[in-house]
Design an enzyme around this catalytic site. Structure first.
Site, PDB file in Angstrom:
ATOM      1  N   SER A 107       0.823  -1.218   0.000  1.00 39.54           N
ATOM      2  CA  SER A 107       0.000   0.000   0.000  1.00 39.54           C
ATOM      3  C   SER A 107       0.855   1.266   0.000  1.00 39.54           C
ATOM      4  CB  SER A 107      -0.880   0.002   1.258  1.00 39.54           C
ATOM      5  OG  SER A 107      -1.441   1.282   1.466  1.00 39.54           O
ATOM      6  N   TYR A 129      -2.107   5.550  -4.881  1.00 33.41           N
ATOM      7  CA  TYR A 129      -3.295   6.400  -4.914  1.00 33.41           C
ATOM      8  C   TYR A 129      -2.960   7.586  -5.810  1.00 33.41           C
ATOM      9  CZ  TYR A 129      -5.882   4.119  -1.120  1.00 33.41           C
ATOM     10  OH  TYR A 129      -6.608   3.242  -0.362  1.00 33.41           O
ATOM     11  N   THR A 155      -5.292   2.552  -7.560  1.00 36.78           N
ATOM     12  CA  THR A 155      -6.609   2.366  -6.944  1.00 36.78           C
ATOM     13  C   THR A 155      -7.538   3.465  -7.430  1.00 36.78           C
ATOM     14  OG1 THR A 155      -5.580   1.325  -5.053  1.00 36.78           O
ATOM     15  CG2 THR A 155      -7.804   2.156  -4.730  1.00 36.78           C
ATOM     16  N   LYS A 220      -7.316  -0.969  -9.964  1.00 38.44           N
ATOM     17  CA  LYS A 220      -8.009  -1.665  -8.874  1.00 38.44           C
ATOM     18  C   LYS A 220      -9.234  -0.870  -8.450  1.00 38.44           C
ATOM     19  CE  LYS A 220      -7.174  -3.096  -4.056  1.00 38.44           C
ATOM     20  NZ  LYS A 220      -7.753  -1.998  -3.282  1.00 38.44           N
ATOM     21  N   HIS A 244     -13.097  -2.138  -2.784  1.00 39.41           N
ATOM     22  CA  HIS A 244     -12.288  -1.708  -1.643  1.00 39.41           C
ATOM     23  C   HIS A 244     -12.743  -2.419  -0.355  1.00 39.41           C
ATOM     24  CE1 HIS A 244      -9.311   1.727  -1.263  1.00 39.41           C
ATOM     25  NE2 HIS A 244      -9.340   1.293  -0.019  1.00 39.41           N
ATOM     26  N   ARG A 247     -15.470  -0.617   1.698  1.00 41.47           N
ATOM     27  CA  ARG A 247     -15.064   0.533   2.507  1.00 41.47           C
ATOM     28  C   ARG A 247     -15.313   1.868   1.823  1.00 41.47           C
ATOM     29  NH1 ARG A 247     -11.513  -1.215   6.471  1.00 41.47           N
ATOM     30  NH2 ARG A 247     -10.063   0.534   6.467  1.00 41.47           N
ATOM     31  N   ILE A 278     -13.236 -12.826  -0.119  1.00 45.27           N
ATOM     32  CA  ILE A 278     -12.644 -14.161  -0.325  1.00 45.27           C
ATOM     33  C   ILE A 278     -12.231 -14.720   1.037  1.00 45.27           C
ATOM     34  CG2 ILE A 278     -10.709 -15.435  -1.357  1.00 45.27           C
ATOM     35  CD1 ILE A 278     -12.252 -14.296  -3.612  1.00 45.27           C
TER      36      ILE A 278
END
Ligand SMILES: Cc1cc2nc3c(=O)[nH]c(=O)nc-3n(C[C@H](O)[C@H](O)[C@H](O)COP(=O)(O)O)c2cc1C
Length: 349
Positions: A107, A129, A155, A220, A244, A247, A278
């Protein structure tokens, strides 16, 4: 509890261990958390259709993603602040992923440097990001590229941060001693991180990113066939069907329920991955049957890390590997690369 037998056991153990603030942050979702729940529940509405009398003595869960060989069709999704879960944080998870033979997505808001994670030798992608400041973006990507990250995961579901009410109730803040090196910050609250994000990012930025850095770009957060088509047209190398982990926008559909729409729109032009909910090997096999190349896990890896550091995360991946192998065999398949569409059927609710 005896030895944890599955991902849900890890979820329960992590809930016992974490304080209310971190627990709400890692487990929570946006709004009323409908999508958070649907992501998990929706898998159970897909029924498996096993074929029998197939020789499944030899069976391999291995596959490849963007040309990289992985020993199971499960990658680790990017999630922030892993040192909040365990003092060893991202490097510990990276060692677990390396041992399992898969890929770790780091991340932007990691609590370790890109170099610390690279030093573990794990196959690695860097999640990005869209920063407001293009100078920050360049510095961050240059550093990740120099540290051997082989893909950029942009993302795209976060022009602004979703409203996660659990964090407001607990007043969750990242502890002051935990830093976020890539954002160029010391301790930042999740809300402060959102000030760094650009809400005006568009498809042009995707092309720019591809052109500027020469790394494959994975988008993503794609949730519709329309955007999947645009992703193909604007040079993405792969997409992750993702909301996400529930979220961002509450009441969007479970990811498994939009997977097929996306796979059909893409029509083989790029690789489709999926994350969200998952928890079982049969979830992964369902996703493969619907056309995903592989799946990513977020919270399951977080729970493993919280419960047992590197060993806990490793165990979560190994439990999933064993479940996937079992499910492949019992559904009549010998490889994660070849799970026909007819092995699942949608059950009306
Ligand atoms: C606590 C937490 C932090 C996250 N941080 C990020 C992040 O920094 N960047 C990102 O692209 N996705 C982030 N995600 C989303 C995950 O990459 C992934 O989409 C999601 O966790 C998948 O759902 P699952 O948790 O049900 O497996 C985060 C998710 C969680 C739970």
């Amino acid at each position: 509890m005896t030895e944890p037998l599955n991902v849900f056991d890890y979820e329960a153990l992590a809930a016992e261990r974490l304080d209310p603030g971190p627990l709400g942050y890692f487990d929570g979702g946006a709004g009323d958390e409908h999508t958070l729940r649907w992501n998990v529940e929706a898998f159970a509405h897909w029924r498996l259709r096993p074929r029998v009398l197939v020789d499944v003595e030899a069976c391999s869960p291995a596959t490849s993603v963007l040309g990289q060989e992985v020993s199971l069709p499960v990658l680790v999704a990017p999630f922030a602040y892993q040192r909040v879960l365990h003092p060893d944080g991202e490097p510990a998870l990276a060692r677990a992923v390396e041992a399992a033979g898969s890929i770790m997505c780091l991340s932007t808001f990691a609590s370790a440097t890109v170099e610390e994670v690279a030093d573990t030798g794990v196959m690695r992608w860097f999640q990005l990001y869209a920063f407001r400041d293009l100078g920050v973006r360049r510095a961050v990507v240059d550093r990740a590229r120099a540290a051997g990250y082989s893909a950029l995961v942009l993302t795209v579901d976060t022009p602004v941060l979703g409203r996660r009410e659990r964090d407001f109730r607990t007043g969750f803040e990242v502890p002051a001693e935990i830093t976020v090196p890539m954002a160029g910050h010391g301790a930042v609250t999740p809300l402060e991180t959102s000030k760094l994000l650009s809400a005006s990012v568009t498809w042009r930025d995707v092309e720019q990113l591809t052109a500027d850095f020469g790394l494959p770009v994975v988008l993503k957060g794609i949730q519709t066939g329309e955007d999947a088509r645009l992703a193909c047209e604007h040079g993405a190398a792969a997409i992750v069907v993702s909301n996400h982990g529930g979220r961002q926008l509450d009441r969007v559909a479970a990811t498994v329920d939009v997977l097929e729409e996306v796979v059909e729109a893409v029509d083989g032009r790029l690789e489709v991955l999926i994350d969200g909910g998952i928890r079982r090997g049969v979830d992964v096999v369902t996703a493969l049957a619907l056309g995903a190349r592989a799946a990513l896990i977020g919270r399951p890896a977080a729970w493993g890390l919280a419960v047992g550091g590197e060993a806990g995360a490793r165990q979560v991946l190994e439990l999933l590997r064993a479940e996937i192998e079992l499910a492949l065999r019992l559904v009549g398949c010998t490889s994660a690369t070849d799970v026909p569409r007819d092995r699942v059927a949608r059950q009306d609710r």
